[in-house]
Design a protein around this motif. Structure first.
Motif: not given
Length: 467
Positions: A380-404
């Motif tokens: 449950a926590v694993w899925t929630a972490v990546w939903i939270a990391a992606a929410s509201g981040v512009p498409p052009g920054d999705q790679g660096i957001a996931s990298g962070i």
């Protein structure tokens, strides 16, 4: 394929197979972290590793993955997500082939480092492909749940698969099994995913930031892996720590002045991403450290061989995968804050439940209640972490957001495992049974305490910070 196409039900069905490909790529990343655990004794005997150096079969992968993730994230944004996906899977295939044929310790360590670089390129490319292919909301959440099931389950399934392969075909098979899978993923990625758009020439690649961040993070993770066993005052540890701090300080100065920085400061305004970074570090320090201690317990206390040890991880793998599906559905019902708090609390209860079952004459069924609780919470926590990391981040920054977020995952894992092993009296394969039992129990109690504090912190987050 664009995010908007996923809003149509027919388009959602067509996107099913690409998600399976992306989930399979995430499975490869997770498997390569844990698949070698049960193979370590055979690798050590086969290649002549010393007991002190054997840990680097795991650590070389962790160090390079943690050090290169920010670079991999930005490369996905600027150089193309599909391009980086294909390149990374090709790197995995080549490195795995060399690993399976290795005849010396240093060749195998170089292979593990190369696999880590491949992972640092593949992880953000895979995650950003999901986040830019699917519209934010239930559709993306379901895609992330499937991707998350492969990632979180792979941490446990790797030990199972490793045990089966070592038992039947010897230690080289844990590397060679990656070759056809990675090659197939490279071909499928090239065919299934839309071509990368022309590079935006107005966006510059922050070379100075990339070099200093990669060097600083690599040295930091290296220090955290090396120093607990060798000593924090050793010249190598002091040199790595000093150089790492200087590199990261230089990185901060460069980012403050760069026109197109590697890690844009604006991303720190996304509270969901900041919360995801904190939880990812805690997740890796606790949940991801558990297979190390359970493997020691099964092999060195209970005397299980590689095959039986692998089978012991079948239940955790299944339960974690189920937990990821629970997490995807629970987000809409409970909200992100309550889901994170609840998942961490389940993990804390599970770790505590494992303590009485860890004994010199203990049985596997006595561990099952704790394994189930931890597995559901972990998924449950694993899925929630990546939903939270992606929410509201512009498409052009999705790679660096996931990298962070994934950098926090790797650094948290290195810090957590180092601290837990040190607190558990430095237990390893050569420790006595009483020392191992006491050490594993100590680690479980610390994991439970850390997850409890994390659950309370999640509840204390202001409403909306992770929504």
């Amino acid at each position: 394929m664009t995010a908007t196409t996923a809003e149509d039900p027919a388009a959602e069905r067509r996107l099913g197979f690409p998600v399976l490909v992306l989930a399979s790529a995430q499975l490869v990343i997770s498997l390569d972290y844990s698949i070698v655990y049960v193979a370590l004794p055979d690798i050590g005997a086969g290649l002549g590793f010393s007991d002190h150096d054997l840990q680097w079969v795991v650590s070389a992968y962790v160090v390079t993955t943690g050090g290169f993730l920010l670079l991999g994230g930005r490369a996905a944004d600027l150089l193309g997500r599909r391009r980086m996906f294909v390149l990374a899977t090709a790197v995995y295939a080549l490195a795995s082939l060399v690993g399976g044929l290795a005849q010396s310790p240093w060749v195998l360590l170089a292979v593990r480092a190369a696999q880590g670089v491949g992972g640092s390129l593949l992880f953000p490319a895979t995650l950003s492909l999901i986040n830019t292919t699917y519209a934010e909301g239930p559709v993306r959440n379901r895609a992330l749940a499937l991707w998350g099931a492969a990632g979180a389950g792979g941490l446990c399934f790797g030990s199972l698969l490793g045990g089966v392969l070592v038992h039947g075909y010897g230690w080289p098979s844990v590397f060679l099994v990656n070759v056809p899978i990675a090659l197939a993923l490279a071909v499928l990625g090239r065919v299934l995913f839309a071509a990368d758009p022309p590079r935006d020439r107005t966006r510059r690649f922050d070379v100075a930031g990339a070099l200093t961040a990669t060097a600083g993070l690599t040295l930091l993770v290296l220090l955290l892996v090396y120093a607990p066993a060798a000593g924090w005052t050793r010249p190598a540890a002091l040199a790595a720590g000093t150089a790492g701090v200087l590199c990261l300080a230089a990185f901060c100065v460069i980012e403050a002045r760069a026109r197109d920085p590697l890690m844009p400061v604006r991303l720190l305004r996304h509270r969901g991403l900041v919360a995801a970074v904190a939880v990812a570090a805690l997740f890796s320090a606790t949940f991801s450290s558990l297979p190390y201690f359970l493997t020691l317990y099964f092999q060195s206390v209970r005397g299980y061989d590689a095959f039986v040890t692998g089978l012991c991880f079948l239940v955790p793998a299944v339960v974690v995968a189920a937990g990821t599906q629970v997490g995807a559905r629970a987000v809409a019902l409970l909200g992100m804050r309550r889901l994170l708090a609840g998942g961490l609390a389940l993990g804390a209860a599970g770790a505590l439940s494992l303590v009485p079952g860890v004994a010199a004459n203990g049985s596997y069924p006595a561990l099952l209640p704790g394994i189930v609780l931890m597995g559901v919470g972990q998924g449950a926590v694993w899925t929630a972490v990546w939903i939270a990391a992606a929410s509201g981040v512009p498409p052009g920054d999705q790679g660096i957001a996931s990298g962070i977020a994934s950098t926090a995952l790797q650094v948290g894992g290195a810090v957590g495992l180092a601290l837990l092993v040190a607190a558990a009296s430095g237990i390893g394969q050569e420790s006595s049974v009483p020392t191992l039992v006491d050490g594993v129990r100590t680690a479980l109690l610390l994991i439970s305490a850390a997850l409890t504090l994390g659950s309370l912190a999640a509840l204390a987050i202001r409403r909306g910070a992770t929504a």
